[in-house]
Motif scaffolding. Sequence first.
Motif, PDB file in Angstrom:
ATOM      1  N   GLN A 127      39.491  34.405  48.124  1.00 16.44           N
ATOM      2  CA  GLN A 127      40.065  35.011  49.317  1.00 16.44           C
ATOM      3  C   GLN A 127      40.815  36.302  49.000  1.00 16.44           C
ATOM      4  O   GLN A 127      40.807  37.246  49.791  1.00 16.44           O
ATOM      5  CB  GLN A 127      40.998  34.020  50.032  1.00 16.44           C
ATOM      6  CG  GLN A 127      41.507  34.522  51.369  1.00 16.44           C
ATOM      7  CD  GLN A 127      40.384  34.805  52.359  1.00 16.44           C
ATOM      8  OE1 GLN A 127      39.488  33.980  52.525  1.00 16.44           O
ATOM      9  NE2 GLN A 127      40.431  35.935  53.017  1.00 16.44           N
ATOM     10  N   SER A 128      41.451  36.385  47.835  1.00 11.87           N
ATOM     11  CA  SER A 128      42.195  37.602  47.503  1.00 11.87           C
ATOM     12  C   SER A 128      41.254  38.802  47.348  1.00 11.87           C
ATOM     13  O   SER A 128      41.597  39.917  47.744  1.00 11.87           O
ATOM     14  CB  SER A 128      43.046  37.415  46.246  1.00 11.87           C
ATOM     15  OG  SER A 128      42.237  37.225  45.113  1.00 11.87           O
ATOM     16  N   THR A 129      40.060  38.590  46.812  1.00 11.75           N
ATOM     17  CA  THR A 129      39.070  39.663  46.711  1.00 11.75           C
ATOM     18  C   THR A 129      38.616  40.083  48.108  1.00 11.75           C
ATOM     19  O   THR A 129      38.491  41.272  48.403  1.00 11.75           O
ATOM     20  CB  THR A 129      37.864  39.232  45.874  1.00 11.75           C
ATOM     21  OG1 THR A 129      38.307  38.872  44.563  1.00 11.75           O
ATOM     22  CG2 THR A 129      36.837  40.345  45.756  1.00 11.75           C
ATOM     23  N   ALA A 130      38.378  39.121  48.967  1.00  7.85           N
ATOM     24  CA  ALA A 130      37.982  39.428  50.336  1.00  7.85           C
ATOM     25  C   ALA A 130      39.075  40.214  51.055  1.00  7.85           C
ATOM     26  O   ALA A 130      38.793  41.204  51.744  1.00  7.85           O
ATOM     27  CB  ALA A 130      37.662  38.141  51.089  1.00  7.85           C
ATOM     28  N   ASP A 131      40.323  39.816  50.872  1.00 11.70           N
ATOM     29  CA  ASP A 131      41.442  40.525  51.501  1.00 11.70           C
ATOM     30  C   ASP A 131      41.559  41.956  50.986  1.00 11.70           C
ATOM     31  O   ASP A 131      41.801  42.887  51.761  1.00 11.70           O
ATOM     32  CB  ASP A 131      42.750  39.773  51.260  1.00 11.70           C
ATOM     33  CG  ASP A 131      42.823  38.456  52.003  1.00 11.70           C
ATOM     34  OD1 ASP A 131      42.070  38.259  52.981  1.00 11.70           O
ATOM     35  OD2 ASP A 131      43.645  37.599  51.584  1.00 11.70           O
ATOM     36  N   ARG A 132      41.385  42.150  49.676  1.00  9.67           N
ATOM     37  CA  ARG A 132      41.432  43.507  49.103  1.00  9.67           C
ATOM     38  C   ARG A 132      40.296  44.358  49.651  1.00  9.67           C
ATOM     39  O   ARG A 132      40.480  45.542  49.931  1.00  9.67           O
ATOM     40  CB  ARG A 132      41.376  43.451  47.574  1.00  9.67           C
ATOM     41  CG  ARG A 132      42.689  43.037  46.950  1.00  9.67           C
ATOM     42  CD  ARG A 132      42.792  43.328  45.452  1.00  9.67           C
ATOM     43  NE  ARG A 132      41.562  43.357  44.703  1.00  9.67           N
ATOM     44  CZ  ARG A 132      41.011  42.319  44.069  1.00  9.67           C
ATOM     45  NH1 ARG A 132      41.574  41.139  44.108  1.00  9.67           N
ATOM     46  NH2 ARG A 132      39.889  42.468  43.396  1.00  9.67           N
ATOM     47  N   ALA A 133      39.106  43.768  49.799  1.00 11.59           N
ATOM     48  CA  ALA A 133      37.967  44.502  50.353  1.00 11.59           C
ATOM     49  C   ALA A 133      38.269  44.964  51.770  1.00 11.59           C
ATOM     50  O   ALA A 133      37.992  46.112  52.132  1.00 11.59           O
ATOM     51  CB  ALA A 133      36.708  43.634  50.329  1.00 11.59           C
ATOM     52  N   ILE A 134      38.846  44.093  52.560  1.00  7.24           N
ATOM     53  CA  ILE A 134      39.203  44.467  53.930  1.00  7.24           C
ATOM     54  C   ILE A 134      40.223  45.595  53.918  1.00  7.24           C
ATOM     55  O   ILE A 134      40.081  46.579  54.643  1.00  7.24           O
ATOM     56  CB  ILE A 134      39.733  43.236  54.694  1.00  7.24           C
ATOM     57  CG1 ILE A 134      38.595  42.236  54.909  1.00  7.24           C
ATOM     58  CG2 ILE A 134      40.353  43.655  56.031  1.00  7.24           C
ATOM     59  CD1 ILE A 134      39.061  40.874  55.384  1.00  7.24           C
ATOM     60  N   ASP A 135      41.251  45.476  53.089  1.00  9.41           N
ATOM     61  CA  ASP A 135      42.294  46.511  53.016  1.00  9.41           C
ATOM     62  C   ASP A 135      41.734  47.857  52.573  1.00  9.41           C
ATOM     63  O   ASP A 135      42.083  48.895  53.124  1.00  9.41           O
ATOM     64  CB  ASP A 135      43.411  46.096  52.054  1.00  9.41           C
ATOM     65  CG  ASP A 135      44.262  44.965  52.606  1.00  9.41           C
ATOM     66  OD1 ASP A 135      44.224  44.724  53.838  1.00  9.41           O
ATOM     67  OD2 ASP A 135      44.960  44.321  51.802  1.00  9.41           O
TER      68      ASP A 135
END
Length: 66
Positions: free
Chosen positions: A47-55
């Motif tokens: 999830q942290s990778t997904a959140d960074r991608a969104i940001d």
Amino acid sequence: MSKLYVGNLPSDCNEAALRQLFQEHSLVCTTILVKRGGYAFIDCCDQSTADRAIDKLNGESQKPHR
């Protein structure tokens, strides 16, 4: 595993272009499934990778690399 939906892609966007875009931003993804109609599903390791991608990529307008 976290899945991202990516929309508003150019019609000539492909898996290689998206993978390169993620690599340029140091984002690791496992699977990229580009669908007709200008969208894709991308599997991120967590999830942290997904959140960074969104940001990092939300709202980014870029031509796909060839």
